[in-house]
Design an enzyme around this catalytic site. Structure first.
Site, PDB file in Angstrom:
ATOM      1  N   HIS A 107     -41.578 -15.624   7.390  1.00  0.00           N
ATOM      2  CA  HIS A 107     -40.702 -15.565   6.219  1.00  0.00           C
ATOM      3  C   HIS A 107     -40.266 -17.000   5.943  1.00  0.00           C
ATOM      4  O   HIS A 107     -39.359 -17.529   6.593  1.00  0.00           O
ATOM      5  CB  HIS A 107     -39.497 -14.663   6.538  1.00  0.00           C
ATOM      6  CG  HIS A 107     -38.523 -14.539   5.408  1.00  0.00           C
ATOM      7  ND1 HIS A 107     -38.637 -13.585   4.430  1.00  0.00           N
ATOM      8  CD2 HIS A 107     -37.419 -15.258   5.100  1.00  0.00           C
ATOM      9  CE1 HIS A 107     -37.642 -13.722   3.562  1.00  0.00           C
ATOM     10  NE2 HIS A 107     -36.894 -14.732   3.950  1.00  0.00           N
ATOM     11  N   ASP A 115     -45.100  -9.373  12.453  1.00  0.00           N
ATOM     12  CA  ASP A 115     -45.595 -10.625  11.870  1.00  0.00           C
ATOM     13  C   ASP A 115     -45.875 -10.424  10.382  1.00  0.00           C
ATOM     14  O   ASP A 115     -47.027 -10.341   9.955  1.00  0.00           O
ATOM     15  CB  ASP A 115     -46.863 -11.078  12.611  1.00  0.00           C
ATOM     16  CG  ASP A 115     -47.366 -12.433  12.101  1.00  0.00           C
ATOM     17  OD1 ASP A 115     -46.618 -13.101  11.361  1.00  0.00           O
ATOM     18  OD2 ASP A 115     -48.505 -12.807  12.440  1.00  0.00           O
ATOM     19  N   ASP A 166     -35.160 -20.087   3.495  1.00  0.00           N
ATOM     20  CA  ASP A 166     -34.468 -20.260   2.207  1.00  0.00           C
ATOM     21  C   ASP A 166     -34.210 -21.758   1.978  1.00  0.00           C
ATOM     22  O   ASP A 166     -34.480 -22.587   2.839  1.00  0.00           O
ATOM     23  CB  ASP A 166     -33.148 -19.465   2.184  1.00  0.00           C
ATOM     24  CG  ASP A 166     -32.135 -20.004   3.178  1.00  0.00           C
ATOM     25  OD1 ASP A 166     -32.513 -20.239   4.338  1.00  0.00           O
ATOM     26  OD2 ASP A 166     -30.959 -20.199   2.807  1.00  0.00           O
ATOM     27  N   GLU A 225     -38.477 -14.993  10.347  1.00  0.00           N
ATOM     28  CA  GLU A 225     -38.099 -16.175   9.577  1.00  0.00           C
ATOM     29  C   GLU A 225     -38.232 -17.406  10.494  1.00  0.00           C
ATOM     30  O   GLU A 225     -38.426 -17.278  11.716  1.00  0.00           O
ATOM     31  CB  GLU A 225     -36.653 -16.051   9.055  1.00  0.00           C
ATOM     32  CG  GLU A 225     -36.282 -17.184   8.112  1.00  0.00           C
ATOM     33  CD  GLU A 225     -35.080 -16.885   7.201  1.00  0.00           C
ATOM     34  OE1 GLU A 225     -34.574 -15.742   7.187  1.00  0.00           O
ATOM     35  OE2 GLU A 225     -34.659 -17.810   6.484  1.00  0.00           O
TER      36      GLU A 225
HETATM   37  O1  9MR Z   1     -29.494 -17.442  12.450  1.00  0.00           O
HETATM   38  C1  9MR Z   1     -28.565 -16.601  11.795  1.00  0.00           C
HETATM   39  C2  9MR Z   1     -28.311 -15.401  12.660  1.00  0.00           C
HETATM   40  O2  9MR Z   1     -27.672 -15.793  13.864  1.00  0.00           O
HETATM   41  C3  9MR Z   1     -27.454 -14.393  11.916  1.00  0.00           C
HETATM   42  O3  9MR Z   1     -27.351 -13.211  12.700  1.00  0.00           O
HETATM   43  C4  9MR Z   1     -28.109 -14.086  10.566  1.00  0.00           C
HETATM   44  C5  9MR Z   1     -27.295 -13.087   9.747  1.00  0.00           C
HETATM   45  O4  9MR Z   1     -26.073 -13.622   9.375  1.00  0.00           O
HETATM   46  O5  9MR Z   1     -28.260 -15.270   9.825  1.00  0.00           O
HETATM   47  C6  9MR Z   1     -29.105 -16.205  10.429  1.00  0.00           C
HETATM   48  O6  9MR Z   1     -29.140 -17.342   9.655  1.00  0.00           O
HETATM   49  C7  9MR Z   1     -29.796 -17.290   8.406  1.00  0.00           C
HETATM   50  C8  9MR Z   1     -28.839 -17.921   7.397  1.00  0.00           C
HETATM   51  O7  9MR Z   1     -27.724 -17.095   7.228  1.00  0.00           O
HETATM   52  C9  9MR Z   1     -29.501 -18.219   6.065  1.00  0.00           C
HETATM   53  N1  9MR Z   1     -30.702 -18.970   6.232  1.00  0.00           N
HETATM   54  C10 9MR Z   1     -31.651 -18.294   7.111  1.00  0.00           C
HETATM   55  C11 9MR Z   1     -31.054 -18.146   8.483  1.00  0.00           C
HETATM   56  C12 9MR Z   1     -32.072 -17.619   9.487  1.00  0.00           C
HETATM   57  O8  9MR Z   1     -32.399 -16.286   9.298  1.00  0.00           O
END
Ligand code: 9MR
Length: 624
Positions: free
Chosen positions: A485, A529, A173, A538
């Site tokens: 992602h 994948d 994102d 992601e």
């Molecule tokens: O890395 C984060 C992970 O530890 C959490 O469990 C998850 C859900 O809250 O969010 C991950 O972080 C994301 C962030 O909130 C938004 N940008 C993408 C991040 C990676 O997935």
């Protein structure tokens, strides 16, 4: 008859009788250093390594197969470290080739180090990526962030704007989040700090490559400059994140034009800011003393705010849906920030704040965006000339306890990977990489080879020694992930994703399109994948940074034979206005606390391990 036997042999070679698979790092191994592969189905048999002319160079009897729970499989760990000649080899069992090409070269780890660092350039907000540096991935500038707004809950003037350009996009994102960019920046600063000689000359081919500053520091500066804009000049507190209210669609950066807001001001973001800028101010001093002073002063001001606001945890406003990086415990951030600020100021009141909560057993946790005690421990343990013996001892205990625990998990582990079932949650690949950092710190402290080798085992896991036979780094490995992602990689119309990205990896709790791939028996296979899986596929800056640390440090250590000097001197900074006294923070309220509105007043709610809720007033007095 002879002819018949020959045919029989050929057919046997392709039957399961001989079928075994060797899982290994598909990118390659440095000439020195440990080299291993995991073979399933070859116990007690000869594994023959042949070079590119098909000459046998080494034969190793595959040892007894041992179980690795995350793969739910028995494998034999075959050591071929004896081969120290650069080249390409194949492992055979009988007549069958059972490996991918095994590359031995002193360049391979440098290649992945550079690629994983260059990815930060691809993540730059507020900059056009030109063909000169981005090649086919050139793209227009996105997110100038010159007129960001304040979320209404910050209580600022409704139409007020501020400039918050630069920084790296967090992940797939386009948000910019202090807590997560903080630990990523810090990890990269440490990578430089621990291997200065190597990184001083390493070129990343980025726009600033021609100046006199090491490229890695030029890249990190892009994010530091953004972080500085997130400090509220009115009080020194730091905004939690800068994002749109909801995630954008799958578009290129320049197509995501909705307004961006500073959202929340939190203690965790502010402590994190202090820690990162304190270390940065020391590292940048020889290159730009003005920038360095600016960061040190900003850290001091933020320290003051964080100390005065122990209960200002981030809470996601109801109209916002971007990432939260929520954390109801800021004690570990407090220790980390104070350790870093004390290191550069030697200010006793900062030391007091650090010591308010000791680095005891309850803090022996792997580092991550939510848990930062180990970061404080790294700093304290590796600066014995700055901290007192008692602090150094407890910091060392933390690191060595964690590292020894990981070493223990390697006993009877046929894959030779220091990861256990519990590690396979969101971002498991970074859990591995961060464990690798702990092991490398243990190596710095003790020089025991087993720590370095265990860290190498984790790097090998990420690059292919895993039950999916997959390299989790885009662009690298025979069998590499291809559909991360990641909005730019999805929207740019180019098949191959941007190279150098480490995907999150297997996640036993993935609750997206990867759900059908969850394997509760073999959690290391719970991966899909496909770009639809943000929970397994992601990419994120706080996953790439530890990968870069792991690959970069192993490369630098193996190629130079040197590690960080524990007695290097530390610059001392004068920072005005650090008040004395500790935060008004009750020890009982050290974890899982959030601020709520209840029975007509603002109260603190603590959830105990059993789920019971206890309420306190703002002074920490129990109410129920
Ligand atoms: O890395 C984060 C992970 O530890 C959490 O469990 C998850 C859900 O809250 O969010 C991950 O972080 C994301 C962030 O909130 C938004 N940008 C993408 C991040 C990676 O997935």
């Amino acid at each position: 008859m002879r002819f018949h036997n020959f045919l029989l042999l050929i057919s046997l070679a392709s039957t399961p009788l001989f079928a075994a698979t060797a899982y290994h790092n598909q990118v390659g191994f440095p000439t020195k250093g440990v080299k291993q592969l995991a073979v399933v189905g070859a116990e007690g048999k000869d594994i023959v390594f042949k070079d590119s002319t098909k000459q046998t160079v080494l034969t190793v009897k595959a040892p007894a197969a041992a179980y690795w729970k995350p793969a739910n499989e028995n494998a034999s760990l075959v050591d071929f470290s004896e081969i120290q000649k650069p080249g390409t080899y194949i492992a055979y069992l009988g007549d069958s080739a059972i490996s991918h090409p095994i590359i031995i070269s002193d360049k391979v780890l440098e290649d992945v180090t550079v690629a994983s660092l260059r990815w930060f350039y691809y993540q730059r907000a507020s900059m056009e990526l030109t063909e000169e540096f981005a090649g086919i991935y050139a793209r227009p500038m996105g997110h100038p962030d010159t007129a960001a707004r304040y979320h209404s809950l910050l209580g600022k003037e409704l139409m007020a704007t501020f400039a918050s350009p630069k920084g790296w996009y967090d992940a797939g994102d386009y948000g910019k989040y202090i807590v997560n960019s903080g630990i990523s920046t810090y990890t990269l600063l440490q990578l430089y700090q621990h291997n200065k000689e190597y990184f001083k000359t390493l070129s990343l081919n980025i726009p600033e490559s021609k100046n006199d500053v090491p490229d890695i520091l030029d890249e990190i500066r892009w994010n530091l400059e953004w972080m500085l804009t997130m400090q509220d000049p009115e009080d020194g507190g730091v905004f939690h994140k800068l994002t749109t209210k909801q995630f954008s669609g799958t578009v290129m950066p320049d197509r995501d034009t909705k307004p961006r807001f500073a959202i929340g001001k939190s203690n965790t973001a502010t402590w994190n800011f202090v820690a990162v800028l304190a270390l940065a101010s020391e590292i940048y001093k020889p290159y730009d003393s003005e920038f360095s002073k600016k960061m040190a002063d900003a850290a001091g001001k933020a320290f003051w705010w964080a100390k005065e606001h122990p209960y200002d945890f981030f809470e996601q406003p109801s109209d916002v849906g971007t990432g939260t990086y929520e954390d109801g415990n800021a004690v570990d951030e407090q220790i980390w920030a104070s350790a870093e600020l004390y290191r550069i100021t030697r200010n006793d009141s900062v030391l007091d704040v650090m010591r308010q909560f000791p680095l005891g057993k309850s803090r022996w946790k792997l580092q991550g965006w939510q848990t930062t005690s180990a970061l404080a421990a790294f700093t304290i343990a590796t600066n014995p000339d700055v901290f007192e013996q008692v602090d150094v001892d407890s910091a060392k205990a933390l690191i060595l306890h964690l590292a020894d625990d990981y070493i223990k998990s390697l006993k009877n582990n046929g894959y030779g990977v220091a990861m256990t079932e519990g590690d396979f949650y969101w971002g498991s690949n970074s859990v591995g990489a961060n464990k690798g950092i702990v092991l490398l710190h243990a190596y710095i402290l003790t020089k025991k080879e087993e720590y370095l080798n265990a860290a190498t085992g984790i790097l090998d896991y990420l690059l292919g020694r895993n039950p999916l036979n997959l390299s989790y780094l885009t662009g690298y490995g025979v069998n590499q992930v291809f559909n991360p992602h990641h909005r730019p990689s999805q929207a740019d119309g180019i098949d191959a994703p941007i190279p150098g990205m480490l995907v999150g990896g297997p996640n036993k709790s993935a609750n997206d399109c990867a759900k059908k791939y969850i394997d509760n028996e073999a959690v290391a296979r719970s991966y899909y994948d496909n770009a639809c899986s943000y929970a397994t596929n992601e990419v994120a800056i706080n996953w790439n940074a530890p990968f870069a640390y792991l690959a970069g440090s192993i490369h630098a250590i193996i190629s130079s034979g040197k590690t960080y000097d524990l007695h290097s001197s530390v610059e001392k900074f004068e920072i005005n206005g650090i008040p004395s006294g500790k935060p008004n923070f009750s020890k009982n309220l050290d974890s899982g606390v959030r601020m709520i509105f209840r029975e007509g007043s603002v109260q603190l709610e603590k959830t105990t391990k059993t789920g019971m809720k206890i309420y306190y007033n703002l002074k920490g007095k129990k109410l129920n």
